[in-house]
Structure formats: C-alpha cells, structure tokens
Design an enzyme around this catalytic site. Structure first.
Site, mmCIF file in Angstrom:
data_model
loop_
_atom_site.group_PDB
_atom_site.id
_atom_site.type_symbol
_atom_site.label_atom_id
_atom_site.label_comp_id
_atom_site.label_asym_id
_atom_site.label_seq_id
_atom_site.Cartn_x
_atom_site.Cartn_y
_atom_site.Cartn_z
ATOM 1 N N ASP A 1 32.576 26.884 47.970
ATOM 2 C CA ASP A 1 33.646 27.870 47.820
ATOM 3 C C ASP A 1 33.379 28.844 46.675
ATOM 4 O OD1 ASP A 1 34.854 26.383 49.778
ATOM 5 O OD2 ASP A 1 36.734 26.081 48.691
ATOM 6 N N HIS B 1 31.449 23.936 45.003
ATOM 7 C CA HIS B 1 31.650 25.323 44.579
ATOM 8 C C HIS B 1 30.328 25.924 44.111
ATOM 9 C CE1 HIS B 1 35.681 23.573 44.364
ATOM 10 N NE2 HIS B 1 36.157 24.807 44.492
#
Length: 281
Positions: free
Chosen positions: A104, A249
C-alpha cells in the site's frame, strides 16, 4: 444616374450587410458540423469532477467517471460491474495453496524498487494499492511494476479517512486515482482498498460504480509500525495459509524494514509450498 451606379454611402451599407450575412452563414455551418442531427450531446461534468474543481485541485477535472453510455460508445471499464458489497473481500481460498502479497501507499522511489527486485528475482506477482498523488509523481515506477505483471490497484488519491468524507469527496479521491492510473498504463484499476481499512456504504457503492472490487487483508504485517524486520517476518509466516492476503507497505514512512522482510519471508513461503499469485477478474 445610371442603374449600375450607387451613391458611396449606399455601397458601404450594402458591403456591411454582405459581411454580416457571410459571418452568420459561417457560424451556422460551424454549429452544424459541431452537432449534427443524431450526434450525442456531451454529458456534463460528473459529481466527483465538480468536487475536484470546487476544491481547487491542480489536477485536471477527472474524465474517469461512469457516464450514461450512448449507442456505439465504449465504457472506460471492460468487464461487467461487480456487485455492491457490504464488506470487503478478506481472503481468496479459491486460489488453493496460494497467498496474495499486497503493498500500500506507493510507489516510492526509495522502497518500491527494492520490492520489485525481490519479486522479480523469485518470479512472483503482487498487488500494489497506489495512492494517486504518488503514482502521478512516480510514473516510471508505476510502469515498471505494471511491466513486471503486478496488479495496480486504487488506494485513493491522498489517503484520507473515507468514513469522514462526503460521497462526492470519496468519488473524487477514487476517481482521480483511477484516472491517473489509466492515463499512465492505459487501463483503470479493477481493485481498491480503503485507507486504514475504514470502509462505509458509500465507498462500496462508488467502488462498484467504477468497476472495482474491494480487497482487505487477513495478515497485517504491522510494517507500518516499523516493529523490526524479525517481527514483520514472524507475523507473515505465523499467519500463512491458503488464500491469505498479506498487508505490506512500500511508502507512507520509512519502509526499509518492509523491503528487508520481504527478502526473508518470500523464499520461506515458497519453500513451504505456497504459490504467490494475484487474482484475476
């Protein structure tokens, strides 16, 4: 006075009248070419585009909106719209002994390249839920991920808490991101994820209208807390299972631990018999 002779004042008046008549004729011809009988009238800007304009965003008003289609026109998306869900998809057991890796907030020039190198080394594909403003700023990285076969997904434009936004703002955040991804790659995202995992009815409805499915996760690596590489690796391996979706992430802070952890846990998952793959719709 002869018939073919006119006073100078009268000749001037007639010349002016002739010019005005020609100009009016040209204007009518131009209007006729711009909108011939039977041609569709261009639709007005969609709600999300109007919201972006009102907000004074520097990005051009979004063209990525699902407008009513006229006969012969092609939609932005290529597949049937998904159903409006009441909860996001959490795992994908239909894939068998397969796990899905997701990243992400990127792309980020300091961390995404290292993640792409590791995925390329082991010849596996992942899903990248990109923020539109990051994708717009790092277009080459987005193209590199796409060229490697990874799935580019929608994570809103600026990573807001969507449950605090009006529907028009949600539409603007998601629409702008889909637009910039389509502008860079030629195709719009088919998957989206709410920042912070905060979903609401409007997010599900708007995502479906834009042709996207909502995907959450079953394993939170907690790499966003920067708990240490060992901790990230342990959480992923402890949660491993068929159809599991791993949250990682590649931006939003210092993600060097995320890069290092992937290099450690990915070969261990493969050695344990898991395939790493991405869904297709």
């Amino acid at each position: 006075m002869k018939k073919d002779q006119m006073l100078p004042g009268r000749r001037a008046v007639l010349r002016i009248a002739a010019c005005l008549g020609a100009a009016l004729t040209a204007r009518l011809l131009t209007a006729g070419q711009a909108q011939t009988p039977g041609s569709p009238t261009p639709p007005p800007p969609a709600e999300g585009a109007q919201a972006a304009i009102r907000a004074g965003a520097p990005h051009k008003p979004s063209a990525y909106r699902l407008q009513p289609m006229t006969e012969g026109a092609q939609p932005r998306y290529r597949r049937p719209l998904p159903p409006v869900r009441k909860a996001p998809i959490l795992k994908m057991p239909e894939l068998g002994r397969t796990m899905v890796l997701t990243f992400d907030d990127g792309p980020h020039p300091d961390y995404t390249p290292g993640i792409l190198r590791t995925l390329r080394e082991y010849d596996v594909r992942a899903m990248f839920f990109v923020c539109g403003e990051m994708a717009d700023a790092h277009r080459d990285l987005l193209r590199e991920a796409d060229d490697d076969g990874h799935i580019i997904c929608n994570h809103t434009w600026s990573h807001p808490l969507m449950t605090t936004l009006r529907p028009s703002q949600i539409r603007g955040e998601m629409g702008r991101t889909s637009e910039v991804v389509e502008d860079i790659l030629g195709t719009a995202p088919l998957w989206y994820r709410a920042p912070y995992g905060a979903w609401n009815r409007y997010a599900f409805e708007i995502g479906s209208e834009m042709g996207m499915e909502p995907l959450a996760w079953t394993i939170d690596s907690l790499d966003w807390e920067t708990p240490g590489t060992d901790s990230i690796v342990r959480r992923v391996l402890d949660g491993a299972g068929p159809g599991a979706v791993v949250l990682n992430h590649d931006a939003g802070g210092n993600r060097s631990q995320s890069v290092a952890a992937l290099r450690r846990y990915l070969p261990l998952l493969l050695d344990d018999g898991y395939r790493i793959a991405v869904p297709h719709r």
